[in-house]
Write a protein that holds these residues in place. Structure first.
Motif, PDB file in Angstrom:
ATOM      1  N   MET A 123      24.874  31.429 -48.691  1.00  0.00           N
ATOM      2  CA  MET A 123      24.373  31.538 -50.067  1.00  0.00           C
ATOM      3  C   MET A 123      24.769  30.322 -50.890  1.00  0.00           C
ATOM      4  SD  MET A 123      24.823  35.575 -50.891  1.00  0.00           S
ATOM      5  CE  MET A 123      23.947  35.508 -52.429  1.00  0.00           C
ATOM      6  N   SER A 124      25.986  29.825 -50.678  1.00  0.00           N
ATOM      7  CA  SER A 124      26.404  28.614 -51.411  1.00  0.00           C
ATOM      8  C   SER A 124      25.534  27.423 -51.028  1.00  0.00           C
ATOM      9  CB  SER A 124      27.868  28.300 -51.112  1.00  0.00           C
ATOM     10  OG  SER A 124      28.696  29.316 -51.605  1.00  0.00           O
ATOM     11  N   SER A 125      25.272  27.297 -49.727  1.00  0.00           N
ATOM     12  CA  SER A 125      24.416  26.167 -49.311  1.00  0.00           C
ATOM     13  C   SER A 125      22.987  26.352 -49.825  1.00  0.00           C
ATOM     14  CB  SER A 125      24.429  26.020 -47.785  1.00  0.00           C
ATOM     15  OG  SER A 125      23.810  27.117 -47.185  1.00  0.00           O
ATOM     16  N   SER A 126      22.515  27.593 -49.899  1.00  0.00           N
ATOM     17  CA  SER A 126      21.175  27.851 -50.441  1.00  0.00           C
ATOM     18  C   SER A 126      21.127  27.508 -51.923  1.00  0.00           C
ATOM     19  CB  SER A 126      20.788  29.311 -50.247  1.00  0.00           C
ATOM     20  OG  SER A 126      20.732  29.654 -48.894  1.00  0.00           O
ATOM     21  N   LEU A 127      22.182  27.854 -52.656  1.00  0.00           N
ATOM     22  CA  LEU A 127      22.215  27.520 -54.084  1.00  0.00           C
ATOM     23  C   LEU A 127      22.250  26.012 -54.284  1.00  0.00           C
ATOM     24  CD1 LEU A 127      24.655  30.265 -55.445  1.00  0.00           C
ATOM     25  CD2 LEU A 127      22.201  30.061 -55.864  1.00  0.00           C
ATOM     26  N   GLY A 131      19.365  23.484 -56.117  1.00  0.00           N
ATOM     27  CA  GLY A 131      19.689  22.601 -57.218  1.00  0.00           C
ATOM     28  C   GLY A 131      20.606  23.219 -58.253  1.00  0.00           C
ATOM     29  N   VAL A 132      21.288  24.305 -57.913  1.00  0.00           N
ATOM     30  CA  VAL A 132      22.234  24.901 -58.850  1.00  0.00           C
ATOM     31  C   VAL A 132      23.471  24.015 -58.871  1.00  0.00           C
ATOM     32  CG1 VAL A 132      23.630  26.965 -59.320  1.00  0.00           C
ATOM     33  CG2 VAL A 132      21.347  27.202 -58.377  1.00  0.00           C
ATOM     34  N   SER A 133      24.031  23.852 -60.052  1.00  0.00           N
ATOM     35  CA  SER A 133      25.154  22.937 -60.185  1.00  0.00           C
ATOM     36  C   SER A 133      26.383  23.472 -59.450  1.00  0.00           C
ATOM     37  CB  SER A 133      25.488  22.716 -61.658  1.00  0.00           C
ATOM     38  OG  SER A 133      26.027  23.897 -62.199  1.00  0.00           O
ATOM     39  N   GLU A 134      27.233  22.524 -59.074  1.00  0.00           N
ATOM     40  CA  GLU A 134      28.467  22.864 -58.348  1.00  0.00           C
ATOM     41  C   GLU A 134      29.392  23.698 -59.236  1.00  0.00           C
ATOM     42  OE1 GLU A 134      30.371  22.980 -54.874  1.00  0.00           O
ATOM     43  OE2 GLU A 134      28.532  21.840 -55.131  1.00  0.00           O
ATOM     44  N   GLU A 135      29.338  23.456 -60.539  1.00  0.00           N
ATOM     45  CA  GLU A 135      30.178  24.223 -61.479  1.00  0.00           C
ATOM     46  C   GLU A 135      29.782  25.700 -61.481  1.00  0.00           C
ATOM     47  OE1 GLU A 135      30.784  24.407 -66.290  1.00  0.00           O
ATOM     48  OE2 GLU A 135      30.402  22.448 -65.380  1.00  0.00           O
ATOM     49  N   ILE A 137      28.330  27.343 -59.014  1.00  0.00           N
ATOM     50  CA  ILE A 137      28.738  27.894 -57.720  1.00  0.00           C
ATOM     51  C   ILE A 137      30.230  28.210 -57.737  1.00  0.00           C
ATOM     52  CG2 ILE A 137      28.970  27.369 -55.252  1.00  0.00           C
ATOM     53  CD1 ILE A 137      26.389  25.721 -55.497  1.00  0.00           C
ATOM     54  N   GLN A 138      31.022  27.320 -58.334  1.00  0.00           N
ATOM     55  CA  GLN A 138      32.461  27.555 -58.423  1.00  0.00           C
ATOM     56  C   GLN A 138      32.772  28.786 -59.282  1.00  0.00           C
ATOM     57  OE1 GLN A 138      34.932  26.186 -56.748  1.00  0.00           O
ATOM     58  NE2 GLN A 138      33.411  24.955 -55.663  1.00  0.00           N
ATOM     59  N   LYS A 139      32.004  28.974 -60.363  1.00  0.00           N
ATOM     60  CA  LYS A 139      32.195  30.168 -61.200  1.00  0.00           C
ATOM     61  C   LYS A 139      31.904  31.442 -60.397  1.00  0.00           C
ATOM     62  CE  LYS A 139      31.213  28.245 -65.767  1.00  0.00           C
ATOM     63  NZ  LYS A 139      30.310  28.253 -66.922  1.00  0.00           N
ATOM     64  N   ILE A 140      30.842  31.397 -59.616  1.00  0.00           N
ATOM     65  CA  ILE A 140      30.482  32.558 -58.796  1.00  0.00           C
ATOM     66  C   ILE A 140      31.584  32.839 -57.778  1.00  0.00           C
ATOM     67  CG2 ILE A 140      28.862  33.397 -57.047  1.00  0.00           C
ATOM     68  CD1 ILE A 140      26.657  31.829 -58.571  1.00  0.00           C
ATOM     69  N   ASN A 141      32.091  31.786 -57.139  1.00  0.00           N
ATOM     70  CA  ASN A 141      33.155  31.961 -56.147  1.00  0.00           C
ATOM     71  C   ASN A 141      34.435  32.488 -56.782  1.00  0.00           C
ATOM     72  OD1 ASN A 141      31.598  31.198 -53.972  1.00  0.00           O
ATOM     73  ND2 ASN A 141      32.205  29.036 -54.080  1.00  0.00           N
TER      74      ASN A 141
END
Length: 170
Positions: A123-127, A131-135, A137-141
């Protein structure tokens, strides 16, 4: 032709059934005629060279409890111990079954955890691909990690609560 074949087969099955029923009746008569308890002790005496385990130990005559049970008409000490042993064996078998089920559950949980970690990586690689920002993704994690912490903390509190309830009721 087939009718004759099936009729012969039916006749042989009926004959076999009659023979088995007669043999069963004979065995049942033999069993009812003999006392199984006497057979058990006679086999023990034959194995022990004429002395049974009970007479070697002198448990029944030396123990005041054994003589009390004999007067009362209860189980002899040997039968009581044998019954207790069978109860322990059944309990051990049930504990083994419970442990095996727990082991299987633990293996399933480990496997599910691995699957969930793979899904999180996908899911992280799909995001990232979308084009979802790394920030973000970090919030989701971080939120997923906080949810895991809440779960484990609640599990520990639940186990402590069970322990306290059990200790309080005892």
């Amino acid at each position: 032709m087939e009718d004759v074949k099936f009729q012969n087969r039916l006749d042989s099955l009926i004959r076999s059934h009659r023979e088995c029923a007669e043999r069963f009746a004979e065995l049942k008569k033999q069993y009812n005629a003999s006392n199984a308890r006497n057979q058990l002790f006679s086999q023990n005496e034959a194995v022990m060279g004429g002395e049974s385990v009970m007479s070697k130990r002198n448990v029944g005559s030396a123990s005041p409890r054994g003589s009390f049970e004999a007067k009362r008409g209860g189980l002899p000490l040997y039968n009581g111990l044998q019954k207790e042993q069978s109860i322990f064996q059944r309990g051990n078998a049930q504990l083994e079954l419970i442990l095996e089920m727990g082991h299987q559950s633990l293996e399933d949980l480990v496997e599910q955890n691995q699957i969930l970690q793979k899904m999180q990586d996908r899911m992280s690689s799909s995001l990232r691909t979308l084009g979802v920002s790394e920030e973000t993704i970090q919030k989701i994690n971080r939120r997923a990690f906080k949810d895991k912490l809440i779960f484990w903390f609640a599990l520990v509190l639940l186990l402590v609560g069970f322990y306290l309830v059990l200790k309080w009721f005892r």
